[in-house]
Design a protein around this motif. Sequence first.
Motif, PDB file in Angstrom:
ATOM      1  N   LEU A 157       0.414  -9.064   3.453  1.00 31.08           N
ATOM      2  CA  LEU A 157      -0.989  -9.106   3.527  1.00 31.08           C
ATOM      3  C   LEU A 157      -1.462  -9.788   2.013  1.00 31.08           C
ATOM      4  O   LEU A 157      -0.448 -10.379   1.400  1.00 31.08           O
ATOM      5  N   ALA A 158      -2.542 -10.108   1.835  1.00 31.33           N
ATOM      6  CA  ALA A 158      -3.171 -10.862   0.624  1.00 31.33           C
ATOM      7  C   ALA A 158      -2.519 -10.412  -0.474  1.00 31.33           C
ATOM      8  O   ALA A 158      -2.556  -9.159  -0.697  1.00 31.33           O
ATOM      9  N   PRO A 276       1.158  -8.171  -6.502  1.00 29.20           N
ATOM     10  CA  PRO A 276       1.677  -7.140  -5.461  1.00 29.20           C
ATOM     11  C   PRO A 276       0.886  -7.475  -4.175  1.00 29.20           C
ATOM     12  O   PRO A 276      -0.304  -7.895  -4.061  1.00 29.20           O
ATOM     13  N   ALA A 277       1.364  -7.226  -3.227  1.00 28.90           N
ATOM     14  CA  ALA A 277       0.739  -7.345  -1.727  1.00 28.90           C
ATOM     15  C   ALA A 277       1.315  -6.238  -0.861  1.00 28.90           C
ATOM     16  O   ALA A 277       2.410  -5.802  -0.904  1.00 28.90           O
ATOM     17  N   VAL A 278       0.432  -5.648   0.011  1.00 25.30           N
ATOM     18  CA  VAL A 278       0.950  -4.789   1.013  1.00 25.30           C
ATOM     19  C   VAL A 278       2.020  -5.446   2.017  1.00 25.30           C
ATOM     20  O   VAL A 278       1.521  -6.420   2.544  1.00 25.30           O
ATOM     21  N   THR A 279       2.966  -4.893   2.061  1.00 29.29           N
ATOM     22  CA  THR A 279       4.126  -5.546   3.060  1.00 29.29           C
ATOM     23  C   THR A 279       4.251  -4.392   4.383  1.00 29.29           C
ATOM     24  O   THR A 279       4.374  -3.130   4.128  1.00 29.29           O
ATOM     25  N   THR A 284       4.117  -3.820  13.375  1.00 32.91           N
ATOM     26  CA  THR A 284       3.117  -3.114  12.856  1.00 32.91           C
ATOM     27  C   THR A 284       1.743  -3.855  12.655  1.00 32.91           C
ATOM     28  O   THR A 284       0.734  -3.173  13.307  1.00 32.91           O
ATOM     29  N   LEU A 285       1.897  -4.783  12.021  1.00 33.51           N
ATOM     30  CA  LEU A 285       0.644  -5.669  12.087  1.00 33.51           C
ATOM     31  C   LEU A 285       0.102  -6.203  13.494  1.00 33.51           C
ATOM     32  O   LEU A 285      -1.021  -6.260  13.673  1.00 33.51           O
ATOM     33  N   GLN A 286       1.093  -6.574  14.214  1.00 35.75           N
ATOM     34  CA  GLN A 286       0.566  -6.973  15.434  1.00 35.75           C
ATOM     35  C   GLN A 286       0.016  -5.891  16.412  1.00 35.75           C
ATOM     36  O   GLN A 286      -1.170  -6.158  17.122  1.00 35.75           O
ATOM     37  N   LYS A 287       0.443  -4.525  16.013  1.00 39.03           N
ATOM     38  CA  LYS A 287       0.087  -3.534  16.778  1.00 39.03           C
ATOM     39  C   LYS A 287      -1.293  -3.092  16.133  1.00 39.03           C
ATOM     40  O   LYS A 287      -2.353  -2.568  16.838  1.00 39.03           O
ATOM     41  N   TYR A 288      -1.606  -3.336  14.772  1.00 36.04           N
ATOM     42  CA  TYR A 288      -2.920  -2.987  14.144  1.00 36.04           C
ATOM     43  C   TYR A 288      -3.277  -4.019  13.280  1.00 36.04           C
ATOM     44  O   TYR A 288      -3.247  -3.850  11.751  1.00 36.04           O
TER      45      TYR A 288
END
Length: 335
Positions: A157-158, A276-279, A284-288
């Motif tokens: 993510l960003a 830092p960024a959320v990985t 998971t990202l495709q699902k949510y």
Amino acid sequence: MNIEYIQPEGRIVKIRKRFSRSGLVVTAAAFVLIASACGVVPSTNAKDFVGGSIKPISQLKDASLTVSSKEYDEQLVLSQIAITALQAAGANVKDKTGLQGTGTVRKALTSGQADLYWEYTGSAWFEILGQTETHPGRELYKKVSDMDLTTNKISWLAAAPMNDTYAVAVTKTFSEQTGIKSISDMAAYVEKNPAAGTMCVENEFLQRPDGLSGMKEKYGIQNIETKLMGVSVVYTQLAAGNTCNFGDIYSTDGRIVGLNLIPLQDDKEFFPSYNPAVTLRQETLQKYPEIKGLLDPIVAKLDDKTITALNAQAADGMKPRTIAVNWLKSNGFIG
């Protein structure tokens, strides 16, 4: 390689250890930490945070997500920010934070034991992806996120504007006595005073190419005696002034001010960016996909001044969960 290891209580044990270049070797003993990490966060739902900009998200209602982190204060605070935001949106979140080291928490993510955690661009580039060249912050983020997605199916993510890079510190007293203000000053000083080249270091700084070995090469430093200890112990031993004159620190650590430590100027710009960024796994990202829209506005507010203040609260003993909730409330994300 002969080093000293200083345990948290200060007892010195002589050891000989061979480190892997990448630092990603995860033993069974280390990986078991995943199973013994913190349990489920006390039950919280979106109704507990009414009044903020985060609204319940239907797609995340009752979604089961596990958030992990590394073991130090900043990671614990960042993870609780993500946990609280996800809960405010309606997700059920399991807390698997506090794992030791990059390799262990990354293994938790890739194995499916965790769904997301905060990683740093510099750590991913050098330690996870095994790269050696350096790049400016924004360019580094693009290279890391592109390569990790293509190679490992890990989405980023960003990135936050904060930069928690490595730094070398001395005590204020030592700086005033010696006139050392930069790492070049340090190099010159230890060349003339070899016995004074004592440095408290934590494990990852000792292993990584963007740590001690690369810094020594960049600055031509020869006379360094390393004393290996845990991350937190580096700060206290350095501040005490008895064990070492220099120490590796994180540039946004909240203990810097409280312990009267002085970060030395990286005048040759050796240390890379650590934004830092959320990985999370691509699946998971495709699902949510709503997770991105939820977390990106929060991430954008995490600059150096903000995270240093939050880290200072953690250093003073405030629980990461309390810090996260208070900060999210003060910024209007939750009520």
